[in-house]
Design a protein around this motif. Sequence first.
Motif, PDB file in Angstrom:
ATOM      1  N   ALA A  16       0.830  -1.204   0.000  1.00  0.00           N
ATOM      2  CA  ALA A  16       0.000   0.000   0.000  1.00  0.00           C
ATOM      3  C   ALA A  16       0.862   1.250   0.000  1.00  0.00           C
ATOM      4  O   ALA A  16       0.572   2.222  -0.704  1.00  0.00           O
ATOM      5  N   HIS A  17       1.928   1.222   0.767  1.00  0.00           N
ATOM      6  CA  HIS A  17       2.788   2.395   0.853  1.00  0.00           C
ATOM      7  C   HIS A  17       3.484   2.659  -0.480  1.00  0.00           C
ATOM      8  O   HIS A  17       3.538   3.793  -0.949  1.00  0.00           O
ATOM      9  N   ALA A  18       3.985   1.597  -1.115  1.00  0.00           N
ATOM     10  CA  ALA A  18       4.692   1.770  -2.383  1.00  0.00           C
ATOM     11  C   ALA A  18       3.764   2.353  -3.441  1.00  0.00           C
ATOM     12  O   ALA A  18       4.177   3.158  -4.276  1.00  0.00           O
ATOM     13  N   GLY A  20       1.251   4.326  -2.919  1.00  0.00           N
ATOM     14  CA  GLY A  20       0.895   5.703  -2.626  1.00  0.00           C
ATOM     15  C   GLY A  20       2.092   6.623  -2.583  1.00  0.00           C
ATOM     16  O   GLY A  20       1.945   7.837  -2.576  1.00  0.00           O
ATOM     17  N   CYS A  21       3.295   6.077  -2.529  1.00  0.00           N
ATOM     18  CA  CYS A  21       4.465   6.907  -2.309  1.00  0.00           C
ATOM     19  C   CYS A  21       5.541   6.660  -3.366  1.00  0.00           C
ATOM     20  O   CYS A  21       6.030   7.584  -3.968  1.00  0.00           O
ATOM     21  N   GLY A  22       5.926   5.406  -3.574  1.00  0.00           N
ATOM     22  CA  GLY A  22       6.947   5.122  -4.572  1.00  0.00           C
ATOM     23  C   GLY A  22       8.357   5.247  -4.056  1.00  0.00           C
ATOM     24  O   GLY A  22       9.309   5.165  -4.822  1.00  0.00           O
ATOM     25  N   CYS A  23       8.531   5.436  -2.754  1.00  0.00           N
ATOM     26  CA  CYS A  23       9.882   5.484  -2.223  1.00  0.00           C
ATOM     27  C   CYS A  23      10.462   4.071  -2.156  1.00  0.00           C
ATOM     28  O   CYS A  23       9.781   3.100  -2.399  1.00  0.00           O
ATOM     29  N   ARG A  24      11.718   3.988  -1.815  1.00  0.00           N
ATOM     30  CA  ARG A  24      12.410   2.693  -1.908  1.00  0.00           C
ATOM     31  C   ARG A  24      12.780   2.157  -0.538  1.00  0.00           C
ATOM     32  O   ARG A  24      13.898   1.711  -0.327  1.00  0.00           O
TER      33      ARG A  24
HETATM   34 ZN   LIG Z   1       7.377   6.307   1.203  1.00  0.00          ZN
END
Ligand SMILES: [Zn+2]
Length: 47
Positions: A16-18, A20-24
Amino acid sequence: MLRNATLEERIAWHIAHAQGCGCRNMPEIVKRALAERGIEPSRRPTD
Ligand SMILES: [Zn+2]
């Protein structure tokens, strides 16, 4: 994140986080668990 989150909960949280955010920040253990489930972690178009 919940302090006592199980691996399954961590996986769901990272998916879910990836999205909504796409950080690594996805740990290797989560990526391996996704691969075992046949799930491809979402990537940003620029990657
Ligand atoms: Zn993030």
